[in-house]
Design a protein around this motif. Sequence first.
Motif, PDB file in Angstrom:
ATOM      1  N   VAL A 141      15.432   5.578 -11.249  1.00  6.04           N
ATOM      2  CA  VAL A 141      15.809   6.591 -10.262  1.00  6.04           C
ATOM      3  C   VAL A 141      15.413   6.137  -8.865  1.00  6.04           C
ATOM      4  N   ASN A 142      14.192   5.656  -8.746  1.00  7.61           N
ATOM      5  CA  ASN A 142      13.629   5.335  -7.431  1.00  7.61           C
ATOM      6  C   ASN A 142      14.239   4.102  -6.772  1.00  7.61           C
ATOM      7  N   ALA A 143      14.498   3.072  -7.575  1.00  9.68           N
ATOM      8  CA  ALA A 143      14.931   1.797  -6.976  1.00  9.68           C
ATOM      9  C   ALA A 143      16.266   1.913  -6.237  1.00  9.68           C
ATOM     10  N   PRO A 144      17.323   2.457  -6.859  1.00 10.76           N
ATOM     11  CA  PRO A 144      18.593   2.531  -6.113  1.00 10.76           C
ATOM     12  C   PRO A 144      18.555   3.580  -5.005  1.00 10.76           C
ATOM     13  N   PRO A 149      32.523   4.423   0.865  1.00 10.40           N
ATOM     14  CA  PRO A 149      33.082   3.280   0.120  1.00 10.40           C
ATOM     15  C   PRO A 149      32.041   2.181  -0.126  1.00 10.40           C
ATOM     16  N   GLY A 150      31.952   1.761  -1.360  1.00  7.09           N
ATOM     17  CA  GLY A 150      31.110   0.633  -1.731  1.00  7.09           C
ATOM     18  C   GLY A 150      29.654   0.955  -2.017  1.00  7.09           C
ATOM     19  N   ILE A 151      29.177   2.112  -1.586  1.00  8.16           N
ATOM     20  CA  ILE A 151      27.754   2.422  -1.737  1.00  8.16           C
ATOM     21  C   ILE A 151      27.390   2.655  -3.201  1.00  8.16           C
ATOM     22  N   ALA A 152      28.199   3.397  -3.913  1.00  8.17           N
ATOM     23  CA  ALA A 152      27.895   3.662  -5.326  1.00  8.17           C
ATOM     24  C   ALA A 152      27.874   2.360  -6.126  1.00  8.17           C
ATOM     25  N   ALA A 153      28.726   1.416  -5.777  1.00 10.82           N
ATOM     26  CA  ALA A 153      28.750   0.138  -6.495  1.00 10.82           C
ATOM     27  C   ALA A 153      27.453  -0.633  -6.274  1.00 10.82           C
ATOM     28  N   ILE A 154      26.910  -0.570  -5.058  1.00 17.36           N
ATOM     29  CA  ILE A 154      25.636  -1.237  -4.792  1.00 17.36           C
ATOM     30  C   ILE A 154      24.517  -0.569  -5.584  1.00 17.36           C
ATOM     31  N   ALA A 155      24.524   0.758  -5.589  1.00 21.24           N
ATOM     32  CA  ALA A 155      23.500   1.488  -6.341  1.00 21.24           C
ATOM     33  C   ALA A 155      23.582   1.155  -7.830  1.00 21.24           C
ATOM     34  N   ARG A 156      24.800   1.084  -8.357  1.00 19.00           N
ATOM     35  CA  ARG A 156      24.965   0.750  -9.775  1.00 19.00           C
ATOM     36  C   ARG A 156      24.452  -0.664 -10.055  1.00 19.00           C
ATOM     37  N   ALA A 157      24.654  -1.581  -9.140  1.00 19.94           N
ATOM     38  CA  ALA A 157      24.189  -2.951  -9.342  1.00 19.94           C
ATOM     39  C   ALA A 157      22.665  -3.015  -9.358  1.00 19.94           C
ATOM     40  N   ILE A 158      22.017  -2.289  -8.444  1.00 21.62           N
ATOM     41  CA  ILE A 158      20.550  -2.238  -8.444  1.00 21.62           C
ATOM     42  C   ILE A 158      20.053  -1.634  -9.748  1.00 21.62           C
ATOM     43  N   ASP A 167       8.232  -2.692  -1.844  1.00 16.51           N
ATOM     44  CA  ASP A 167       7.693  -3.679  -2.776  1.00 16.51           C
ATOM     45  C   ASP A 167       7.544  -3.084  -4.174  1.00 16.51           C
ATOM     46  N   ALA A 168       6.977  -1.883  -4.251  1.00 16.96           N
ATOM     47  CA  ALA A 168       6.746  -1.252  -5.554  1.00 16.96           C
ATOM     48  C   ALA A 168       8.028  -0.794  -6.219  1.00 16.96           C
ATOM     49  N   ARG A 169       9.048  -0.487  -5.418  1.00 21.80           N
ATOM     50  CA  ARG A 169      10.285   0.066  -5.974  1.00 21.80           C
ATOM     51  C   ARG A 169      11.373  -0.984  -6.175  1.00 21.80           C
ATOM     52  N   ASN A 170      11.424  -1.994  -5.330  1.00 27.69           N
ATOM     53  CA  ASN A 170      12.546  -2.931  -5.376  1.00 27.69           C
ATOM     54  C   ASN A 170      12.130  -4.381  -5.563  1.00 27.69           C
ATOM     55  N   ALA A 171      11.131  -4.839  -4.816  1.00 28.15           N
ATOM     56  CA  ALA A 171      10.717  -6.231  -4.982  1.00 28.15           C
ATOM     57  C   ALA A 171      10.211  -6.491  -6.392  1.00 28.15           C
ATOM     58  N   VAL A 172       9.659  -5.454  -7.029  1.00 28.71           N
ATOM     59  CA  VAL A 172       9.151  -5.619  -8.393  1.00 28.71           C
ATOM     60  C   VAL A 172      10.268  -6.026  -9.353  1.00 28.71           C
ATOM     61  N   ILE A 173      11.477  -5.558  -9.123  1.00 32.42           N
ATOM     62  CA  ILE A 173      12.600  -5.907 -10.000  1.00 32.42           C
ATOM     63  C   ILE A 173      12.879  -7.401  -9.902  1.00 32.42           C
ATOM     64  N   ALA A 174      12.949  -7.918  -8.678  1.00 31.20           N
ATOM     65  CA  ALA A 174      13.180  -9.356  -8.495  1.00 31.20           C
ATOM     66  C   ALA A 174      11.997 -10.161  -9.017  1.00 31.20           C
TER      67      ALA A 174
END
Length: 296
Positions: A179-182, A200-209, A260-267
């Motif tokens: 929930v938090n990351a996208p 346009p395009g925002i939902a696709a980015i969220a789905r990819a994350i 970092d805690a929400r997104n960098a952790v995935i990478a």
Amino acid sequence: MANIVIIGPGAVGLSVGAALIDAGHQVVFAARQAFAQLKVANAGEMAPRRRVSVVTVPEALTPADWVLLCVKAHQVEGAKAWLDATVGPHTRVAILQNGVEHRERVTPVVPAGTVLVPVVVDIPAGRSAPGVAEWRGRAGVLTADTPEGQDFCALFTGSFVTARPTPDYVSENWKKLCVNAPGGAILALTGQTMQVFHQPGIAAIARAILSECVAVGRAEGADLPDDLIDTQMARFMAATPDDTNSMYDDRAAGRETEWDARNAVIARKGRLHGIPTPVSDLIVPLLAAQKVGVPG
């Protein structure tokens, strides 16, 4: 009755602190700024009167039965003086933060052998002033189903917070990150509320994350259902257009965000498992560049 210190009197810290006072415990808030009142209530309800104890210097504190660390993940180092003052040989430390690296972040700043209890927090809340917070509709916390997790949950008996241990903490933790990351990244980067998901395009980015988060979470041992991505995307698209989240609120206020805690952790964890995370790799430097004081 337990002797409890709350480090970090933000929306979550104030909410759980109020619940613990309602449950009959002795609660002290460790804060840089004193406040004389504690007003915490569900949205639209009158806040009951609660006596509040606030300490503004670590030297005035002694070891507690429980310490609840409610600062954000990137603020842990800054809380070390408070932890030094309040964590003794028998103190248990509950970590109420976003992300999935609770132990990794806190272990270096507490004495060796300290019992740590990671907590998944589900308390949509906002702080409007020191000592004043409002939670919206639900207030829940989850821990692993361990003796210390069960003891933590028992602290909230008789309060407005629903606390329960779960046999699959890892999965619940990663579900929240999904929930938090996208949501956090999209709102922080665009500076727009949840209505931006319909651009346009925002939902696709969220789905990819979200897809990257699910893949890495599964590699970490989380049991994430096949319909999680579609279900979460539907929730994003159905959100009230003016809704925000804490990443948006922090960015709007000029504060550092939990990128970092929400997104960098995935990478970071994706690299450990050999899982490509191209979208996270792209957005993390952009989020990191949104430093405090940098125009956005």
